[in-house]
Design an enzyme around this catalytic site. Structure first.
Site, PDB file in Angstrom:
ATOM      1  N   ARG A 178      -0.690   4.204  63.725  1.00  0.00           N
ATOM      2  CA  ARG A 178      -0.577   3.602  62.400  1.00  0.00           C
ATOM      3  C   ARG A 178      -1.434   4.459  61.472  1.00  0.00           C
ATOM      4  O   ARG A 178      -2.632   4.640  61.703  1.00  0.00           O
ATOM      5  CB  ARG A 178      -1.094   2.164  62.382  1.00  0.00           C
ATOM      6  CG  ARG A 178      -1.080   1.549  60.961  1.00  0.00           C
ATOM      7  CD  ARG A 178      -1.971   0.327  60.868  1.00  0.00           C
ATOM      8  NE  ARG A 178      -1.420  -0.800  61.578  1.00  0.00           N
ATOM      9  CZ  ARG A 178      -2.149  -1.760  62.134  1.00  0.00           C
ATOM     10  NH1 ARG A 178      -3.479  -1.686  62.099  1.00  0.00           N
ATOM     11  NH2 ARG A 178      -1.579  -2.768  62.756  1.00  0.00           N
ATOM     12  N   ASP A 234      -7.256  -1.341  65.869  1.00  0.00           N
ATOM     13  CA  ASP A 234      -7.593  -1.013  64.486  1.00  0.00           C
ATOM     14  C   ASP A 234      -8.802  -0.081  64.445  1.00  0.00           C
ATOM     15  O   ASP A 234      -9.701  -0.185  65.281  1.00  0.00           O
ATOM     16  CB  ASP A 234      -7.929  -2.282  63.703  1.00  0.00           C
ATOM     17  CG  ASP A 234      -6.692  -3.050  63.286  1.00  0.00           C
ATOM     18  OD1 ASP A 234      -5.618  -2.431  63.188  1.00  0.00           O
ATOM     19  OD2 ASP A 234      -6.789  -4.271  63.073  1.00  0.00           O
TER      20      ASP A 234
END
Length: 304
Positions: A182, A132
């Protein structure tokens, strides 16, 4: 008023004292709507339900404020236990993690050592790990860590945030190494020196990033609840005849479930980000800041 509320929630989410209190008293204020539980077992139950609905998942053991070597190593051990649990349970899921939870702020070598342990175990199990992206102060170190890991491993991806001015160029650069990305709008409070202040500019760059990465033939996780962006992405995918195996739509646990179900019914790959753990407060505050209307949901739970 809404902007002020968003700023207050973001600031509260970064408050260490609030984190300690939240950890002490457990899931409160309706946080269980967005957080699957405090344990791996609870999170796996949530993933099994999602799988039955035709959705994949990515599990994230929440944790952001790591201040000791022992805490960083324990976070890494929890990531490995989560990978083992995914493999043994047979659920359709992978792992997401934050480098700060693995000691990034304590030292690059410590964090890299923990990441290598995790990626190696995931590789042995045939699982994928997503790094992330956090706030801008961690951007360069996070990207550098990803590039270092990709020298050896293919089963690792990263997140790029559309609200940063630099992100479209980052997508192009990462495409040269066939990165699995992502793509998100971004949820941290950033300076206008590094990020677009206006939502319209963020949306425009977000769509450009999606199109660029898809057109390059690279795997793209389109992470948004924005129906207009999803519609435009679907049109681009159809026009370019991009195969379903090259992309997926991603959404957050407990949010836009009707839209999730609609995409599944239309035959798209859908993955749900499923957070769990006792350190849930910062994540919960960011979800509220993204959509302050959810504060009314919280207030109703407090009254109850």
């Amino acid at each position: 008023m809404e902007k002020l509320l968003r700023t207050m929630l973001q600031s509260l989410g970064a408050n260490r004292t609030a984190h300690r209190l939240a950890r002490k008293y457990g899931l409160r204020f309706g946080a269980s709507r967005f957080v699957a539980g405090e344990t791996i077992a609870q999170s796996l139950l949530a993933v099994q339900t999602l799988n039955r609905q035709g959705k994949m998942a990515t599990l994230d053991h929440l944790g952001e404020f790591v201040s000791t070597l022992e805490e960083a190593n324990e976070a890494a051990a929890m990531c490995i236990r989560t990978l083992d649990a995914i493999a043994s349970s047979g659920v359709q899921a992978n792992l997401s993690l934050k480098l700060t939870s693995l000691g990034l702020d304590l030292g690059q070598e410590l964090c890299l050592a923990n990441m290598l342990r995790i990626i190696e175990r995931a590789d042995q199990l045939g699982l994928f790990v997503r790094i992330d992206m956090e706030d801008y102060t961690h951007f360069e170190r996070t990207l550098g860590m990803y590039r270092e890991l990709r020298k050896t491993y293919a089963n690792v991806g990263i997140v790029i945030q559309a609200y940063l001015y630099r992100s479209l160029q980052d997508v192009e650069d990462l495409g040269e190494m066939d990165a699995n990305l992502r793509l998100v709008k971004g949820a941290y409070k950033e300076s206008p020196k590094v990020a677009f202040p206006q939502k319209t500019d963020v949306d425009n760059q977000f769509l450009a990033m999606i199109q660029k990465h898809l057109a390059g033939g690279h795997y793209t996780a389109i992470a948004t609840h924005d129906a207009a962006i999803i519609t435009q992405a679907k049109q681009f995918i159809a026009e370019r005849r991009i195969p379903n195996e090259q992309f997926e739509f991603q959404m957050l646990y407990g949010i836009a479930e009707d839209l999730q179900n609609q995409l599944v019914a239309e035959g798209y790959r859908v993955r749900i980000y499923v957070p769990f753990g006792v350190d849930w407060f910062g994540y919960f505050m960011r979800r509220l800041a993204e959509r302050p209307a959810n504060v009314w949901f919280v207030l109703k739970n407090i009254v109850r």
